[in-house]
Design an enzyme around this catalytic site. Structure first.
Site, PDB file in Angstrom:
ATOM      1  N   GLU A 193       0.825  -1.211   0.000  1.00 56.16           N
ATOM      2  CA  GLU A 193       0.000   0.000   0.000  1.00 56.16           C
ATOM      3  C   GLU A 193       0.860   1.262   0.000  1.00 56.16           C
ATOM      4  O   GLU A 193       0.467   2.297  -0.549  1.00 56.16           O
ATOM      5  CB  GLU A 193      -0.939  -0.008   1.216  1.00 56.16           C
ATOM      6  CG  GLU A 193      -2.071  -1.016   1.114  1.00 56.16           C
ATOM      7  CD  GLU A 193      -3.155  -0.604   0.125  1.00 56.16           C
ATOM      8  OE1 GLU A 193      -3.169   0.560  -0.310  1.00 56.16           O
ATOM      9  OE2 GLU A 193      -3.992  -1.456  -0.219  1.00 56.16           O
ATOM     10  N   LYS A 262      -2.871   9.824   1.500  1.00 58.70           N
ATOM     11  CA  LYS A 262      -4.277   9.433   1.598  1.00 58.70           C
ATOM     12  C   LYS A 262      -5.110  10.573   2.171  1.00 58.70           C
ATOM     13  O   LYS A 262      -6.238  10.812   1.742  1.00 58.70           O
ATOM     14  CB  LYS A 262      -4.418   8.169   2.448  1.00 58.70           C
ATOM     15  CG  LYS A 262      -5.832   7.608   2.428  1.00 58.70           C
ATOM     16  CD  LYS A 262      -5.899   6.191   2.966  1.00 58.70           C
ATOM     17  CE  LYS A 262      -7.298   5.612   2.770  1.00 58.70           C
ATOM     18  NZ  LYS A 262      -7.409   4.220   3.261  1.00 58.70           N
TER      19      LYS A 262
END
Length: 392
Positions: A193, A262
């Site tokens: 990720e 993010k």
């Protein structure tokens, strides 16, 4: 302490990262709730059997800090694993809350990996039409992915995360000390990720994790990779794995940078109607791989494979300004991600068509138009098998 402020449309909250933060959790949760103490509040720690054995004892740091802050502490333990990321587990949590007379002012606390966080957040979103909850991730994957952004949910028989809700936590607390109990494959899950975050918006993050924060100024990725021999994780020892996993400060910085990427995307598009879709780079194929393997292939490893497949197919179709498949191959070779999957393009296509992101006649595919810049293109159902074949 590293602090990242999330200003999502529905809620503002902080992500706090610091070694030893579990011993401060009670006080920090009170701060997030704007309270002097937790007196008069019940808090239910939801955790799985593995984390419970390692960190959720009543005399250990988290529980001690919660009690010292004045909370009445309860605990719900489930077996863990994708097999239990379902509505039956949700029902068990809700029944436990009602049996112990939790009300709308009380709190859930997710203490574990991404499965625990997704389950707990979803339970919080529907119990009495919504109660507050806290995220304390215990894996590298959950620290950079599921604990931030407000996506919650569980799996159905048809596929992954088909039932859920957007529900933001009050605060996210991460203690990097918990990573010391993870095996190499679990670290790879999270690194997948982090690589994704860099490929989406910031190629320098990929450079940073490859060099453990010590890249030479002006050095290109290709030049760096000439000297970065693939590691042999199976041999053991920090000298046999990528340097980032032996450099606590650099790893925490990589986590913070990934979370910040993010944050910026979630603040721009909380409900995934536009730019947040970029976070799905590799995920449509990854979810298909997970489904075909009955979740025997982990999420982070599936994402790494998915990014390679999508990048290779996008390059083959001429979609890219700058090819990225070779770069993805080198990165995943360096970290030694397993890439052999025993599924055909037809099998992966059948699974992908049940993905929650699929439309009425097409599947949105996120790909790197160039490393550090991702975009979206829709692939028609009848073309998806060929697309996956090109990537395989």
């Amino acid at each position: 302490m590293k602090k990242i402020e999330i200003n999502a449309l529905s809620k503002r909250y902080n992500v706090l990262l610091e070694s030893g933060i579990l011993s401060k959790a009670g006080a920090l949760i009170c701060d997030a709730l704007n309270r002097d103490s937790g007196q008069g509040l019940k808090i239910c720690v939801v955790t799985d059997a593995n984390v419970n054995a390692l960190y959720a004892g009543e005399d250990q740091a988290l529980f001690t800090s919660l009690k010292d802050a004045g909370f009445s502490v309860f605990k719900y333990v489930f077996p863990g694993g994708e097999d239990h990321k379902n509505l039956a587990t949700i029902e068990g949590i809700l029944d436990y809350l009602t049996e112990n007379h939790f009300n709308r002012g009380d709190i859930l606390l997710a203490f574990g990996g991404g499965i625990t966080g997704d389950i707990t957040g979803f339970a919080a979103s529907i119990y009495m039409r919504g109660i507050k909850y806290i995220q304390i991730p215990t894996t590298l994957l959950s620290s950079v992915d599921s604990s931030v952004g407000g996506k919650t949910g569980v799996n159905l028989k048809a596929g992954k995360n088909l039932t859920g809700a957007f529900w933001q936590p009050e605060v996210v607390l991460f203690d990097p000390d918990v990573l010391k109990t993870l095996g190499y494959e679990q670290l790879l899950d999270g690194m997948g990720e982090i690589i994704k975050a860099g490929m989406i918006t910031d190629k320098s993050l990929v450079q940073f994790i490859l060099s453990a924060g010590s890249a030479r100024n002006g050095e290109s990725f290709a030049d760096y990779m000439k000297d970065a021999a693939p590691c042999d994780a199976s041999a053991g020892g920090k000298d046999k794995v990528p340097a980032i996993f032996g450099n606590d400060e650099a790893l925490l910085e990589a986590i913070a940078r990934s979370v910040d990427i993010k944050r910026e995307i979630v603040e721009d598009d909380e409900r995934e109607t536009g730019r947040r879709k970029l976070l799905n780079f590799g995920h449509t194929i990854a979810h298909a791989i997970e489904k075909c393997s009955s979740y025997g292939i982990s999420h982070g490893n599936a994402v790494a494979i998915g990014m390679c497949i999508v990048s290779k197919a996008a390059d083959a179709l001429g979609w890219t300004d700058e090819p990225s498949a070779d770069m993805m191959q080198q990165i995943t070779d360096y970290f030694q991600y397993p890439k052999n999957i025993p599924y055909t393009a037809a099998q992966l296509t059948a699974a992908a068509l049940n993905d929650k992101k699929a439309g009425s006649n097409s599947v949105p595919i996120i790909y790197a138009q160039r490393p550090g810049f991702c975009t979206e293109r829709k692939v028609m159902f009848e073309d998806l098998e060929n697309f996956i074949s090109l990537g395989l």
